[in-house]
Structure formats: C-alpha cells, structure tokens
Enzyme design. Sequence first.
Site, PDB file in Angstrom:
ATOM      1  N   ARG A  72     -11.802  -3.384  10.403  1.00 48.85           N
ATOM      2  CA  ARG A  72     -10.754  -4.067   9.651  1.00 48.85           C
ATOM      3  C   ARG A  72      -9.799  -3.006   9.111  1.00 48.85           C
ATOM      4  O   ARG A  72     -10.214  -2.133   8.338  1.00 48.85           O
ATOM      5  CB  ARG A  72     -11.381  -4.873   8.511  1.00 48.85           C
ATOM      6  N   HIS A 116      -1.555  -5.322   3.275  1.00 46.00           N
ATOM      7  CA  HIS A 116      -2.488  -4.766   2.284  1.00 46.00           C
ATOM      8  C   HIS A 116      -1.644  -3.922   1.323  1.00 46.00           C
ATOM      9  O   HIS A 116      -1.785  -2.719   1.241  1.00 46.00           O
ATOM     10  CB  HIS A 116      -3.586  -3.965   2.990  1.00 46.00           C
ATOM     11  N   GLU A 161      -6.157  -9.742  -0.742  1.00 48.05           N
ATOM     12  CA  GLU A 161      -6.172  -9.831  -2.201  1.00 48.05           C
ATOM     13  C   GLU A 161      -4.807 -10.097  -2.827  1.00 48.05           C
ATOM     14  O   GLU A 161      -4.269  -9.253  -3.563  1.00 48.05           O
ATOM     15  CB  GLU A 161      -6.773  -8.555  -2.802  1.00 48.05           C
ATOM     16  N   ASN A 285     -13.698 -10.559  -0.671  1.00 48.68           N
ATOM     17  CA  ASN A 285     -13.960  -9.191  -1.130  1.00 48.68           C
ATOM     18  C   ASN A 285     -14.719  -9.279  -2.445  1.00 48.68           C
ATOM     19  O   ASN A 285     -14.269  -9.951  -3.382  1.00 48.68           O
ATOM     20  CB  ASN A 285     -12.658  -8.423  -1.359  1.00 48.68           C
ATOM     21  N   TYR A 287     -16.996  -6.940  -5.338  1.00 47.57           N
ATOM     22  CA  TYR A 287     -17.533  -5.673  -5.835  1.00 47.57           C
ATOM     23  C   TYR A 287     -18.422  -5.842  -7.056  1.00 47.57           C
ATOM     24  O   TYR A 287     -19.417  -5.161  -7.209  1.00 47.57           O
ATOM     25  CB  TYR A 287     -16.380  -4.709  -6.198  1.00 47.57           C
ATOM     26  N   GLU A 350     -14.802  -7.046   2.296  1.00 41.27           N
ATOM     27  CA  GLU A 350     -14.956  -5.771   1.587  1.00 41.27           C
ATOM     28  C   GLU A 350     -16.132  -5.885   0.636  1.00 41.27           C
ATOM     29  O   GLU A 350     -16.275  -6.893  -0.078  1.00 41.27           O
ATOM     30  CB  GLU A 350     -13.727  -5.420   0.732  1.00 41.27           C
TER      31      GLU A 350
HETATM   32  C1  FCB Z   1     -10.008  -3.651  -3.230  1.00 44.61           C
HETATM   33  C2  FCB Z   1      -8.901  -3.258  -2.264  1.00 44.61           C
HETATM   34  C3  FCB Z   1      -9.222  -2.058  -1.431  1.00 44.61           C
HETATM   35  C4  FCB Z   1      -9.997  -1.007  -2.204  1.00 44.61           C
HETATM   36  C5  FCB Z   1     -11.165  -1.613  -2.920  1.00 44.61           C
HETATM   37  C6  FCB Z   1     -12.016  -0.639  -3.673  1.00 44.61           C
HETATM   38  O1  FCB Z   1      -9.458  -4.317  -4.311  1.00 44.61           O
HETATM   39  O2  FCB Z   1      -8.630  -4.321  -1.397  1.00 44.61           O
HETATM   40  O3  FCB Z   1      -8.015  -1.577  -0.922  1.00 44.61           O
HETATM   41  O4  FCB Z   1      -9.159  -0.315  -3.019  1.00 44.61           O
HETATM   42  O5  FCB Z   1     -10.731  -2.606  -3.789  1.00 44.61           O
END
Ligand code: FCB
Length: 452
Positions: A72, A116, A161, A285, A287, A350
Amino acid sequence: MKPGFVWGAATSSYQIEGAVTEDGRGPSIWDTFSATPGKVDNGDTGEVAADHYHRYGDDVALMADLGLGAYRFSIAWPRVQPLGSGAVNQRGLDFYRRLVDSLLERGIEPWPTLYHWDLPQPLEDAGGWPERDTALRFADYAAAVHGALADRVTRWTTFNEPWCSAFLGYATGRHAPGRREPAAAVRAAHHLLLGHGLAVRALGDAEVGITLNLTDVSPRTRADADLDAARRIDGMQNRIFLDPLLRGSYPVDVIADLRGTTSFDHVRPADLDLISVPPAFLGVNYYSPMLVAGNASEKPSAYVGSPNVEHADGGRPRTSIGWEIDADGLLRLLLRLRRDYPAVPLYVTENGAAFDDEVHDTARIAYLADHLRACGEAIEAGVPLEGYFAWSLLDNFEWSFGYAQRFGLVHVDYATQRRTPKDSARWYSDVIRRNGVQGSLHRVHDHTGERS
Ligand code: FCB
C-alpha cells in the site's frame, strides 16, 4: 487466517519519496508546512525522506524478500498534476507505472491510495479542502491516474484518513496547511467525502474504497459528562465519516453538536447519494484506543463543536510516540463496524508502533502480534476482515514529529539511506509464510520490556 487473506505493508508518498522538485513535481502543502519554522520537530522536511523515488527498485526487492502479498503506497498528486489541475505531468505518472510494474514482476499486488495528504499548493492557495472545487479537481486527478494505471491496478483507495486532513489540517493546525478555522474544517471533511464520491463515479467499474482512522472510544466513568464526551468524540472521529459513506446521512447528534459552528449549508442534497455508493472495501487504520472525559473548561480541540472534552489516561503502556497500546480496542472497533453498519469487506490498512529501537525491536513484535491476534478473533466472530497492512515498511517522515519517530519494519539510516530489516521484519515475514501468528492465544501484556 483464511486462504487469500492479504498480507501487506504500507507507506505514503511524502513520507518516503523525497525528490520533491524532480521530474516536474510541483509543491505540496507539506513542502510549505514543513519549511515553516516551528511546524515540524527538529525542522525536518520530506525533501529527501527515505529517497524512495530513486531507490524504489531496491525497496521492491526488499518487499519481495519479506514475502509481502501487497504494498500500500500513495500517489503524490503534485507529481501527476503540479498545479493541482489542468496539464498532467507524464514523468510523474511514469514513476508510478515503473513502481507498479516492478511490484507486479515480483508478484506483489499494488494498492495505491490517491490522496495521503500532499495537496498541490496551488489548490490550497485557492482555498483548499474547505472549497467545493477541490473535490472536483480531485476527481479529475483520480481519473488521470486511473487512465494511466487501470490496466495494472485492481483495487484503489481514494483517501487516507480524511479526519486528519480536515481536523488536523484546518482546525488544530497541527498538520498542513496549518489553519485554525473550525467551520472550514467541517466543510473540508464534507469535501473530502464528496471527492471520494466523485472519484468513485469517475473510476467507473473499478474496485474503489476509502481508508478511515477510526477509533474505539470509551468514557472514563459512567458520569453524564463523560458519556457525552464519548458520544461526541465517536461522532466527530468515526460517525461523521462512516454515516455519510455507509448510511447516506450525517448523524443528527453531530449536526446538533455543530450547530454553533456551521449550518451544513455546504452540503448539497445529491452529495450524499454520491458519497454513499457502497465502497468496494473499507480500510481501517488503528493504532490506539481513546478514553475520554468531560471537562468544565473550554479548550481548543480537534473535535470541533466540543471544547469540553479531554483525553484521559487509560494507564496502559505507551509506544514512544505516546500512544496507548490496547489490541482489544481494535477487536472492539471491528466488532462495532459489523454491528452498526452494513457489511462491507474490511482491511486493516495501517497498524503499527513507534519505538526508539534500532533493529532488535521486541516491543514492536509484541504490538503487532497482539493486534494480529485481535484480527483473528474478529474474523472468528464473523467480521469480514480480508487483509492487514503493517505500518510501515520503512522508517519515514512522521509528519509533525519528523524523523524522530520510527515505525518501520525496516530501519533506515538517513545519513546513508542504508536499509536494515529489523527483527520485526523477519518475524512478519514468518507470519506471512504461515498465514498467521503462531503460538499461544494469550496476549502478551508487557509491551514495554524491551526497547533497545
Ligand atoms: C497515520 C498516517 C500515517 C502514519 C501513521 C503513524 O495517521 O496515516 O501516514 O503517519 O499514522
């Protein structure tokens, strides 16, 4: 995982390519922003980054070594249309054709994202995403890229995003273009969605999806103020995008929360029909989870219309960028999508962790293993999750944090551009080969033990 599960890794153009003035590329808002003193830690910029523009051949060889099934990456709009509209720069398109060809030669599926975050600067000069015209320009650009790559690319992603583009770009100013105009940020969110809808239409029969940064939000306590904070943040982070895309309307509570900011008169009736054409897939995405609380004092926030909310500390271990680690948050998020929205194929586009490591990155392996187990549990529970992309293939330019935060499976020595696969790269390669994480299903709870 089931057969056919897509195993990939992700990057984005501005974060890795460098070569910002080469072969006719025009300036983007991130060139301008990172050149502005005080905006990015250590004054870092994407001017050279990981020099992927010149080293893409070696990088694709590295991907093949790791056994990636898909890669990707994103296409830099200012390489393709240096002015953001009008003439197409063939040399920019040629770079992506070369990249795509070398991926295909190695049996790696190219997963391009059209946007992006690197908006051509001339479009920002004309008003940027708060202007409706930017969405129309995006659809033209999408059609130009599609024309050049449709014979080689099956699955397309419009935006990465849009929350960050709209609310970090135009409300907090933490990202390019660095504006602090709450009403403009809400308009930007709509025009990003509209750009998605227009591009879906422009790309005809192609499989087109979108990637959102969704989060699992919970209130710190059951007190009314905390419950309301959780509702508001879920509204402004998740539902403000999910509902238009998957249900064809903006959430009524979000419209009410934003009454003092905007009347939504920028939304034209037919827009939602375009936006809600069912996407071929939804990229997620993830985290970190979010624990939130009500707060009596008003503070500027990314959550436009909700100044009385704050992030609370969940007491969990954090990665070096400060984000709390909770793999169960990914499971809850995936289950929630299945419960609250019409079924659509999902991909984790992500997921990953920043640690101050060099190559022995035990903490990153623990993070990835836990999140992959959460993906497995979600699939067992019936979530239509079809693939996973680790963020990131390479250490890279982490936006306002610059190069200090390293998310890569592969270490980059920025002085020499030498790539060294970290332990996590070897480990991930093994996961791909076995089509899943081996070992006990018990979660590893101590993620912070090793950071060397
Ligand atoms: C996301 C982004 C990516 C990267 C990660 C850590 O928000 O899409 O570009 O910076 O965080």
